[in-house]
Structures are given as C-alpha cells and as structure tokens.
Motif scaffolding. Structure first.
Motif, PDB file in Angstrom:
ATOM      1  N   LEU A 183       0.984  -1.645  11.417  1.00 44.14           N
ATOM      2  CA  LEU A 183       1.676  -1.252  10.193  1.00 44.14           C
ATOM      3  C   LEU A 183       2.608  -0.093  10.532  1.00 44.14           C
ATOM      4  O   LEU A 183       2.156   1.021  10.810  1.00 44.14           O
ATOM      5  N   PRO A 184       3.928  -0.322  10.564  1.00 46.43           N
ATOM      6  CA  PRO A 184       4.854   0.774  10.891  1.00 46.43           C
ATOM      7  C   PRO A 184       4.667   1.956   9.945  1.00 46.43           C
ATOM      8  O   PRO A 184       4.534   1.784   8.728  1.00 46.43           O
ATOM      9  N   PHE A 185       4.667   3.145  10.520  1.00 49.71           N
ATOM     10  CA  PHE A 185       4.380   4.368   9.761  1.00 49.71           C
ATOM     11  C   PHE A 185       5.088   5.531  10.454  1.00 49.71           C
ATOM     12  O   PHE A 185       4.476   6.515  10.852  1.00 49.71           O
ATOM     13  N   ALA A 235       3.859  -6.010  12.980  1.00 52.44           N
ATOM     14  CA  ALA A 235       3.765  -6.294  11.545  1.00 52.44           C
ATOM     15  C   ALA A 235       2.300  -6.179  11.135  1.00 52.44           C
ATOM     16  O   ALA A 235       1.399  -6.268  11.982  1.00 52.44           O
ATOM     17  N   PRO A 236       2.021  -5.951   9.861  1.00 54.58           N
ATOM     18  CA  PRO A 236       0.623  -5.811   9.426  1.00 54.58           C
ATOM     19  C   PRO A 236      -0.259  -6.988   9.829  1.00 54.58           C
ATOM     20  O   PRO A 236      -1.414  -6.773  10.226  1.00 54.58           O
ATOM     21  N   ILE A 243       7.328   9.780   5.731  1.00 53.75           N
ATOM     22  CA  ILE A 243       6.863   8.571   6.413  1.00 53.75           C
ATOM     23  C   ILE A 243       7.841   7.452   6.071  1.00 53.75           C
ATOM     24  O   ILE A 243       8.162   7.236   4.908  1.00 53.75           O
ATOM     25  N   VAL A 244       8.295   6.737   7.092  1.00 56.00           N
ATOM     26  CA  VAL A 244       9.202   5.605   6.891  1.00 56.00           C
ATOM     27  C   VAL A 244       8.520   4.354   7.430  1.00 56.00           C
ATOM     28  O   VAL A 244       8.108   4.318   8.592  1.00 56.00           O
ATOM     29  N   GLN A 245       8.391   3.333   6.580  1.00 55.85           N
ATOM     30  CA  GLN A 245       7.581   2.179   6.948  1.00 55.85           C
ATOM     31  C   GLN A 245       8.374   0.999   7.490  1.00 55.85           C
ATOM     32  O   GLN A 245       7.821  -0.080   7.676  1.00 55.85           O
ATOM     33  N   PRO A 259       7.984   7.199  16.720  1.00 56.62           N
ATOM     34  CA  PRO A 259       7.527   5.868  16.311  1.00 56.62           C
ATOM     35  C   PRO A 259       6.010   5.883  16.146  1.00 56.62           C
ATOM     36  O   PRO A 259       5.284   6.321  17.035  1.00 56.62           O
ATOM     37  N   ALA A 260       5.536   5.416  14.995  1.00 56.16           N
ATOM     38  CA  ALA A 260       4.104   5.499  14.708  1.00 56.16           C
ATOM     39  C   ALA A 260       3.656   4.278  13.917  1.00 56.16           C
ATOM     40  O   ALA A 260       4.443   3.682  13.168  1.00 56.16           O
ATOM     41  N   TYR A 261       2.355   3.943  14.076  1.00 58.27           N
ATOM     42  CA  TYR A 261       1.823   2.719  13.483  1.00 58.27           C
ATOM     43  C   TYR A 261       0.357   2.928  13.137  1.00 58.27           C
ATOM     44  O   TYR A 261      -0.390   3.575  13.890  1.00 58.27           O
TER      45      TYR A 261
END
Length: 398
Positions: free
Chosen positions: A66-68, A60-61, A21-23, A84-86
C-alpha cells in the motif's frame, strides 16, 4: 484514505513545513520528485521507476504493497523532502530478511505487522532513502520524515517502521531521529582501477584465480557467446528485449517454490522503454538462440545485478552471465561498484567482498523498541567486526 497531512510547528531554516502522506506517487509532480535526486539515486529512486511499479500493478494493495509516501512541503507548495514508503503485512518482496526478527517479536507477545517500509520494492540495493532539497540539511529531512512516519504509524495502528538498505551516510541522522540500526551483509565487487580483467584476476589467491579462469573458459567450449545489450540496440526494439527479459525472469520465478513473479510483463515494457541507458540485458546466445540472461540496472558509478534466468542449463553459465561478464564490463567502462544482489557467499571466491548494508527500525511499543534496539546494536557490532576481521586477513581476494 485521502492524503493525510500533519502540520509541523517547527520552522526549518525559516520555512513553514507541512508534512503529508501521499498514497500514489502519480499525485506528486515528476519534476518535483526528481528535483530531489542526486547522482547515484537513479534509477531506483526516480519517479519514473517508482511510478511504473504502481501504474502496472506490481505495487498495489492486492499485491501486499500500500503506497504511503512520506513528503515534506515548504513555501509555495514546493516539495522539499520525500521518501518512498509502503504499508506491508509481510516481508514478501522487500528483502528485509526479517522473518526471525518478526517471530521473535511475536514470541514475546509483541506486534510486528502491519509495518511501514521505507525503501524500493523488490530491490535490495543500497542508496539514499531520504531525499532532500539541495538547500535542506539531510538530517533535518530525516527528522521531519521520521516524525511523520511515527505520528502516522500511531494514528493508523502500524506496529513498526523500517528504513531498508539506506546509505551508511544516513545512519547517524536516522539514529538521531530515534531509529535503531541493523547491519546485514552483502557481497560487492569493487573496481580498484583495474585496466584489464587480468589485473583483477591477479588480485585473487592462486587457487581461486585458477578456478575462475577455468570457469570463464566454459561458455566458449559450450558454443555459447555472452554479450550485453544496451543503449541503441535496446532502443531499436524495446518490446523485443522486454519480452526476452521477461521470459528469462519467469524461468527463475517459476522454477523455485519460493519464486514469485513480482514484476509483470507490462513492467518489463516500461523498464526497456523508459529507463534508457539505465537498463541492460546480458544475454548468452547459442546457435542464434538466447539460452540465458541477466537483467542489470545501472547508475553512473554502480551496476546492479537484478534478475537471472535460463532456458538451458550449462555448467558455470550462471557465474559467467551474472558475474564474470559484468565484471569485465565494469573494468572496461570504469564502473566503480558491482552489487550482485542479496546473499551469495559463493561470490567471495569469485572476487566479491563482504560489505555492510544498513537498515534502521522503530517499534511503536516503547519497551519492545528498547529491547530490540539493544539486540540490533549487538548484532550490528558482530557483523561489522566480522567484516573487518575478513578484510584484515585478506591481502588477496577470493
């Protein structure tokens, strides 16, 4: 949380694969991400577009995103698959149209949020969602990234995983990976090798053709000229056109109670500075003033209508700026498909056709996942049968 990693024990095509997972997409090299792109993926899946959303604070949070990002890495730390996931606690801005969905889950005592959304923020556009290296089977990439999504969802307490607006070609691989398919309906215009706008108008039923011609004449009678700003004209003064587009965008966001300024002024600067020929602005001008406009993004084959705004109200101006003018441009430039955005049955009478759009879903509660999977299957069957019935009854458009 730091970049989470889950070691994949399988060997995929003789590779040892590491799932992470890359945030922040900025932590992924641009060249590595864009190497996974194929024709048609740009601009929405490009590193430039997704990174600009994060860097400018639109994603952004504190904005509910929240990027995930889901990633798979092979030998020599090469990126071989990504999506791309959030993480989200609501449906704002993801165009999932899942309010009733979520209410039904909560009504039976289940959890719908927080959810992991795989897709493009603020963009109900169809396309690939699982990016894979050229030498990696897309179905293997889907299995790996769904494995990572499900594992991480359980680890951090997410209730569900949703892959939104994915291509129809990805549906079998996502189903094989354990997700249930959902079908919704949009309205897309298709270019059947038209040579002129009159060729297209002749495809419409007589009543609709007369209606469209009457509406198309209105701007000239109102002293309004419509044109598309693109390419070198934008490059000559990108900040001017970014400001023009942002002001138009705000007129719509601020006019309606459901409106929200998902994109900020800085994001518009990046759109017009960084995307080059992938961004266009349709402007309606009256007495040397821009009175209305539409922001479109494009690939080599598709035009995507994104945002409309107006400073003055004129009869049928919305249809001319958002639909008719861009249809004419698609015919002239040989663009194959025009996706005019989410919703809008009014588009049918103006030559658009109902098109299935796909999403796939996984719920961490196994009982709930089984019940919803069956319900989604029935709903998908109904939508697909409805579209086929429409096509069968329409020798002409409109």
């Amino acid at each position: 949380m730091d970049d989470a990693a889950a070691q994949a024990g399988d060997r995929t095509e003789q590779r040892q694969v590491e799932l992470r997972i890359v945030q922040s997409i900025a932590d992924i090299p641009q060249e590595a991400w864009d190497r996974l792109l194929r024709p048609g993926d740009r601009p929405f899946l490009s590193w430039t577009f997704l990174e600009a959303l994060e860097r400018n604070g639109c994603v952004a949070p504190d904005r509910g995103w929240l990027p995930f990002h889901l990633t798979a890495w092979g030998a020599d730390d090469d990126l071989i698959a990504a999506a791309p996931a959030y993480i989200k606690n609501d449906g704002m801005g993801d165009f999932s149209r899942d309010w009733a969905f979520g209410d039904a889950v909560q009504a039976v005592g289940g959890r719908f949020y927080p959810k992991l959304v795989v897709g493009v923020p603020f963009s109900p556009v169809t396309g690939r969602r699982i990016l894979a290296a050229a030498d990696l089977d897309p179905s293997v990439a889907a299995r790996l990234l769904v494995q990572l999504a499900a594992h991480t969802a359980r680890e951090v307490g997410l209730a569900s995983v949703h892959v939104l607006y994915h291509s129809d070609g990805e549906a079998p691989a996502l189903a094989d990976a354990g997700l249930s398919q959902r079908v919704m309906v949009q309205y897309h215009w298709h270019n059947y090798d038209y040579r002129t706008p009159d060729d297209w108008l002749l495809r419409l039923r007589s009543k609709r053709r007369t209606q469209c011609r009457r509406e198309r004449r209105e701007p000239a009678s109102q002293g309004i000229a419509i044109r598309t700003v693109r390419g070198q004209e934008i490059a000559g003064d990108p900040e001017h056109w970014a400001e023009t587009a942002f002001r138009l965008y705000c007129t719509t966001c601020d006019r309606y109670m459901w409106g929200g300024r998902y994109l900020n002024r800085e994001m518009f600067s990046d759109l017009f500075t960084l995307l080059g020929n992938e961004v266009e602005l349709v402007v309606a001008e009256r007495e040397d003033r821009v009175v209305a406009g539409a922001i479109n993004l494009r690939s080599d084959t598709h035009l995507y209508g994104r945002y409309w705004g107006c400073h003055e109200q004129h009869r049928f101006l919305h249809f001319n700026v958002c639909l008719y003018h861009s249809i004419d441009e698609c015919i002239e430039r040989g663009v194959q498909v025009f996706e005019g955005g989410a919703g809008g049955e009014h588009k049918i009478s103006r030559g658009f056709e109902p098109a299935p759009v796909y999403s796939s879903h996984l719920f961490m509660d196994e009982k709930l996942n089984s019940l919803l999977g069956a319900a989604l299957e029935r709903d998908a069957k109904r939508h697909l049968e409805g579209i086929e019935a429409w096509r069968g009854n329409r020798a002409q458009l409109g």
